[in-house]
Design a protein around this motif. Structure first.
Motif, PDB file in Angstrom:
ATOM      1  N   LEU A  85      26.691  43.436  36.161  1.00 21.64           N
ATOM      2  CA  LEU A  85      25.698  44.497  36.244  1.00 21.64           C
ATOM      3  C   LEU A  85      26.480  46.043  35.279  1.00 21.64           C
ATOM      4  N   ALA A  86      27.143  46.177  35.499  1.00 26.69           N
ATOM      5  CA  ALA A  86      28.170  46.924  33.850  1.00 26.69           C
ATOM      6  C   ALA A  86      27.570  46.950  32.603  1.00 26.69           C
ATOM      7  N   TRP A  87      27.035  45.559  32.434  1.00 26.52           N
ATOM      8  CA  TRP A  87      27.167  44.727  31.069  1.00 26.52           C
ATOM      9  C   TRP A  87      25.473  45.177  31.222  1.00 26.52           C
ATOM     10  N   ARG A  88      24.821  44.879  31.859  1.00 23.29           N
ATOM     11  CA  ARG A  88      23.242  44.993  32.012  1.00 23.29           C
ATOM     12  C   ARG A  88      23.165  47.024  31.563  1.00 23.29           C
ATOM     13  N   GLU A  89      23.941  47.224  32.029  1.00 24.56           N
ATOM     14  CA  GLU A  89      23.387  49.222  31.919  1.00 24.56           C
ATOM     15  C   GLU A  89      24.232  49.754  30.449  1.00 24.56           C
ATOM     16  N   ARG A  90      24.492  48.981  29.448  1.00 23.70           N
ATOM     17  CA  ARG A  90      24.809  49.538  28.553  1.00 23.70           C
ATOM     18  C   ARG A  90      23.642  50.422  27.537  1.00 23.70           C
ATOM     19  N   PRO A  91      23.637  50.787  26.769  1.00 21.45           N
ATOM     20  CA  PRO A  91      25.213  52.127  26.921  1.00 21.45           C
ATOM     21  C   PRO A  91      25.032  53.696  27.100  1.00 21.45           C
ATOM     22  N   GLU A  92      24.363  52.974  28.549  1.00 21.91           N
ATOM     23  CA  GLU A  92      24.635  54.403  29.262  1.00 21.91           C
ATOM     24  C   GLU A  92      26.340  54.571  29.056  1.00 21.91           C
ATOM     25  N   PRO A  93      26.919  55.961  29.189  1.00 17.95           N
ATOM     26  CA  PRO A  93      27.978  56.022  29.170  1.00 17.95           C
ATOM     27  C   PRO A  93      28.436  55.526  30.672  1.00 17.95           C
ATOM     28  N   GLY A  94      29.616  54.892  29.649  1.00 20.94           N
ATOM     29  CA  GLY A  94      30.718  54.595  31.021  1.00 20.94           C
ATOM     30  C   GLY A  94      30.807  53.247  31.125  1.00 20.94           C
ATOM     31  N   ALA A  95      29.870  52.367  30.883  1.00 19.76           N
ATOM     32  CA  ALA A  95      29.357  50.921  31.406  1.00 19.76           C
ATOM     33  C   ALA A  95      30.592  50.545  30.819  1.00 19.76           C
ATOM     34  N   ASP A  96      31.027  50.579  29.065  1.00 21.82           N
ATOM     35  CA  ASP A  96      31.866  49.464  28.144  1.00 21.82           C
ATOM     36  C   ASP A  96      33.182  49.618  28.580  1.00 21.82           C
ATOM     37  N   PRO A  97      33.874  50.979  28.884  1.00 24.38           N
ATOM     38  CA  PRO A  97      34.870  50.606  29.915  1.00 24.38           C
ATOM     39  C   PRO A  97      34.731  50.124  31.378  1.00 24.38           C
ATOM     40  N   LEU A  98      33.163  50.175  32.453  1.00 26.86           N
ATOM     41  CA  LEU A  98      34.533  49.574  32.975  1.00 26.86           C
ATOM     42  C   LEU A  98      33.921  48.149  33.096  1.00 26.86           C
ATOM     43  N   VAL A  99      33.431  47.736  31.768  1.00 30.34           N
ATOM     44  CA  VAL A  99      33.401  46.400  31.623  1.00 30.34           C
ATOM     45  C   VAL A  99      34.514  45.605  31.505  1.00 30.34           C
ATOM     46  N   LEU A 100      35.352  46.233  30.865  1.00 25.20           N
ATOM     47  CA  LEU A 100      36.559  45.578  29.765  1.00 25.20           C
ATOM     48  C   LEU A 100      37.590  46.269  31.736  1.00 25.20           C
ATOM     49  N   LEU A 101      37.588  47.002  32.213  1.00 25.98           N
ATOM     50  CA  LEU A 101      38.546  47.949  33.514  1.00 25.98           C
ATOM     51  C   LEU A 101      38.426  46.505  34.023  1.00 25.98           C
ATOM     52  N   LEU A 102      37.184  45.722  34.742  1.00 28.57           N
ATOM     53  CA  LEU A 102      37.312  44.910  35.911  1.00 28.57           C
ATOM     54  C   LEU A 102      37.424  43.480  34.386  1.00 28.57           C
ATOM     55  N   ALA A 103      36.925  43.293  33.277  1.00 23.33           N
ATOM     56  CA  ALA A 103      37.182  41.769  32.826  1.00 23.33           C
ATOM     57  C   ALA A 103      39.177  42.207  32.887  1.00 23.33           C
ATOM     58  N   GLY A 104      39.471  43.544  32.692  1.00 25.12           N
ATOM     59  CA  GLY A 104      41.329  43.508  33.083  1.00 25.12           C
ATOM     60  C   GLY A 104      41.694  42.964  34.358  1.00 25.12           C
ATOM     61  N   GLN A 105      40.910  43.797  35.404  1.00 28.17           N
ATOM     62  CA  GLN A 105      41.103  43.616  36.372  1.00 28.17           C
ATOM     63  C   GLN A 105      41.365  41.763  36.917  1.00 28.17           C
ATOM     64  N   CYS A 106      40.406  41.110  35.773  1.00 30.69           N
ATOM     65  CA  CYS A 106      40.383  39.494  36.976  1.00 30.69           C
ATOM     66  C   CYS A 106      41.005  39.014  36.155  1.00 30.69           C
ATOM     67  N   TRP A 107      41.571  39.497  34.638  1.00 33.25           N
ATOM     68  CA  TRP A 107      42.786  38.621  34.401  1.00 33.25           C
ATOM     69  C   TRP A 107      43.544  38.375  34.944  1.00 33.25           C
ATOM     70  N   TRP A 108      44.178  40.094  34.942  1.00 36.14           N
ATOM     71  CA  TRP A 108      45.173  40.010  35.674  1.00 36.14           C
ATOM     72  C   TRP A 108      45.180  38.873  37.491  1.00 36.14           C
ATOM     73  N   SER A 109      44.312  38.970  37.735  1.00 33.74           N
ATOM     74  CA  SER A 109      43.998  38.366  39.147  1.00 33.74           C
ATOM     75  C   SER A 109      44.023  36.901  39.373  1.00 33.74           C
ATOM     76  N   ALA A 110      43.650  36.020  37.699  1.00 36.47           N
ATOM     77  CA  ALA A 110      43.680  34.574  37.324  1.00 36.47           C
ATOM     78  C   ALA A 110      44.727  34.719  36.900  1.00 36.47           C
ATOM     79  N   THR A 111      45.880  35.195  36.218  1.00 38.22           N
ATOM     80  CA  THR A 111      46.893  35.021  36.040  1.00 38.22           C
ATOM     81  C   THR A 111      47.785  35.206  36.902  1.00 38.22           C
ATOM     82  N   LEU A 112      47.952  35.405  38.185  1.00 43.20           N
ATOM     83  CA  LEU A 112      48.437  35.817  39.051  1.00 43.20           C
ATOM     84  C   LEU A 112      48.724  34.265  40.549  1.00 43.20           C
ATOM     85  N   ILE A 113      46.629  33.669  40.244  1.00 43.19           N
ATOM     86  CA  ILE A 113      46.830  32.795  41.158  1.00 43.19           C
ATOM     87  C   ILE A 113      48.010  31.554  39.937  1.00 43.19           C
ATOM     88  N   PHE A 114      47.591  31.228  39.096  1.00 43.49           N
ATOM     89  CA  PHE A 114      48.415  30.246  37.820  1.00 43.49           C
ATOM     90  C   PHE A 114      49.393  30.586  38.279  1.00 43.49           C
TER      91      PHE A 114
END
Length: 557
Positions: A24-53
């Protein structure tokens, strides 16, 4: 103990929510804050995925591996959060490339140390498998850098909170809702991580922070969907206020309670002939003594400020700035350029006087003499009638010249050589007034000046000759350079100028009790003013008159 199976299910759900929010955030690019929010959620997903492994890993090496690579997501989160908060709240001046690089130094080092943790003990000093409630979990002892990145993460998290706290009191319901959702999304994992580090949660050996990302993901989704995070955001507010302040037509100065200039726009700097760099932090008395001298007059309402050395006039008003406790914390002084307005007012005053007094008087004389001529054949009355008719005609010509001057003020004007102007004016006056002796000292270097000075100089020189009643009339003309100006002086040995005629020069306007007799002096004053010059007249009434014209040099020969 919290079931690891249930934890993995929550982590999977967290990843799903995070991916949905990221899309959803990616679709809103280039609205201010969209790119950082995508990175923020990507970081959270990565951390969660590595914890599962990590939970599923059976050996020490694999568990250590998934912890080490998790730092690629962990380190992104604080930087992405800060950038998102700054962009969302409109503080984009702190999100330039150089700022991003600065914010990323510690996270980049952390990722490097995580990928090379086997070669040092900066992130962790030891790693081992331990049994917790029948489950084999990884136990690692934090090293020095672990606390560095932890502190850095909390610092950036706190800095990102500050802009959002301000929006909690926004008058816009949507912004308040967005801010609450975003703060909830940050605080959930933050509090969870703190409690884990304090060893107060039943997750020995497993950092449950990614589990709290499920709350973050739901909060961010709520901000995106329920509160239209990128459909209506406060980003333009700060920039709009700054833009309005800078681009407003009026000059504006912000003074503190000690009359120091703490802010000013470009118009104010131009009006006061200074720069913000020179003025900010200094007393207004040091920047513009004339403006400071208005003092209580400005506080009482409005007044006119005429900076020395200029022909400009500004309407000054003042507004007291108060804080939420109704305490006076400063003043805003605005300057509105009313030069053209006052000039038009002067024109109307003189026109009113001329038509009310000069023309009416001449017409009454003409009518009286015409009536006498109807019954008496009087040559003297006919001459009088003719003289007043000529006076009206001359007045009409001057009115036309004045109107031409004002018409020129609305157009882009050309330039003329000052030497040519003065030479032609003197030759014309010599032809009209052969009894007058003309003396002329030309400038060493010729200059280009506004072509309106042709009319101005012509009137000054002709008036000096026309009204010179000396038995040996002399008119002297000199031109000398003075910096960026050239000063033209026209001296005569005539009877001087009546004080009433000088009211327009001395006071900038006529008064009901003091007014001149014609348009000649008004034409000189207004023409010089419109062309950016200034007029000074010295007249004793017995020793002649000196008219000094200070003219801007537009270019040298």
């Amino acid at each position: 103990m919290f079931s690891l199976t249930l934890m993995k299910m929550v982590l999977v759900a967290t990843i799903g929510v995070g991916v949905a929010g990221g899309l959803l955030a990616w679709r809103e690019r280039p609205e201010p804050g969209a790119d950082p929010l995508v990175l923020l959620l990507a970081g959270q997903c990565w951390w969660s995925a590595t914890l599962i492994f990590r939970i599923d890993a059976a050996t020490l090496n694999w568990k250590v591996f998934w912890v080490d690579v998790s730092w690629m997501g962990v380190a992104i989160i604080p930087v992405a959060w800060l950038l998102f908060s700054l962009e969302y709240a409109g503080y984009t001046e702190y999100t330039a490339r150089k700022h991003i690089l600065l914010y990323s130094i510690v996270p980049a080092i952390t990722v490097f140390l995580g990928l090379t943790s086997h070669a040092h003990q900066l992130l962790y000093t030891s790693s081992m498998l331990v049994q917790e409630n029948g489950v084999q979990v990884l136990n690692r002892t934090p090293g020095v850098w672990f606390w560095v990145i932890a502190g850095y993460t909390y610092l950036l998290g706190l800095l990102g909170i500050l802009p959002l706290l301000k929006l909690l009191t926004s008058r816009v319901d949507t912004f308040r809702g967005q801010s609450v959702a975003l703060l909830l999304g940050l605080l959930a994992p933050w509090v969870t991580n703190v409690l884990f580090l304090m060893d107060t949660l039943p997750f020995s050996g497993v950092d449950p922070t990614p589990v709290a990302f499920s709350v973050s993901g739901v909060a961010y989704l709520g901000a995106l969907t329920r509160f239209q995070l990128f459909g209506a955001n406060p980003t333009p507010i700060r920039h709009a206020r700054s833009s309005v302040f800078e681009q407003m037509q009026q000059g504006a100065l912000v003074l503190d309670t000690h009359d120091h200039v703490v802010d000013m726009n470009g118009q104010a700097a131009a009006f006061l002939q200074t720069t913000p760099e020179e003025a900010l932090g200094r007393s207004v008395d040091q920047i513009s003594p004339d403006l400071a001298a208005l003092g209580t007059a400005a506080q009482a309402g409005q007044t006119i400020h005429r900076p020395s050395g200029t022909t400009k006039s500004y309407d000054v008003s003042e507004t007291v700035v108060r804080d939420i406790h109704d305490r006076s914390i400063g003043r805003v002084i605005t300057l509105h350029d009313v030069t053209d307005l006052l000039r038009d007012q002067q024109r109307l005053e003189v026109l009113h006087r001329v038509f009310r007094h000069n023309i009416r008087t001449n017409v009454q004389v003409i009518l009286g003499n015409a009536e006498h001529l109807a019954t008496h054949n009087s040559e003297s009355k006919a001459e009088t009638l003719q003289e007043h008719a000529i006076a009206i005609n001359d007045l009409g010509e001057k009115v036309r010249s004045v109107i031409d001057v004002f018409e020129q003020s609305r157009k882009e004007r050309g330039t003329l050589r000052l030497g040519s102007i003065l030479t032609e004016c003197i030759e014309s006056a010599e032809e009209s007034y052969p009894e007058v002796t003309f003396e002329y000292t030309s400038p060493e270097v010729d200059f280009a000046v506004d072509h309106l000075f042709d009319v101005v100089c012509q009137n000054v020189i002709r008036n000096a000759a026309q009204h010179n009643t000396s038995p040996d009339p002399v008119v002297s003309v000199t031109a000398e350079r003075d910096g960026e100006y050239v000063e033209v002086s026209v001296r005569d040995n005539g009877p001087g100028i009546d004080s009433n005629e000088l009211a327009l020069v001395e006071h900038g306007s006529e008064t009901p009790l003091r007014h001149g007799s014609g348009f000649g002096l008004a034409l000189v004053v207004w023409g010089t003013d419109i062309a950016g010059g200034a007029v000074d007249i010295e007249s004793s009434g017995t020793d002649g008159t000196t008219v000094s014209l200070r003219i801007p040099i537009l270019s040298s020969a």
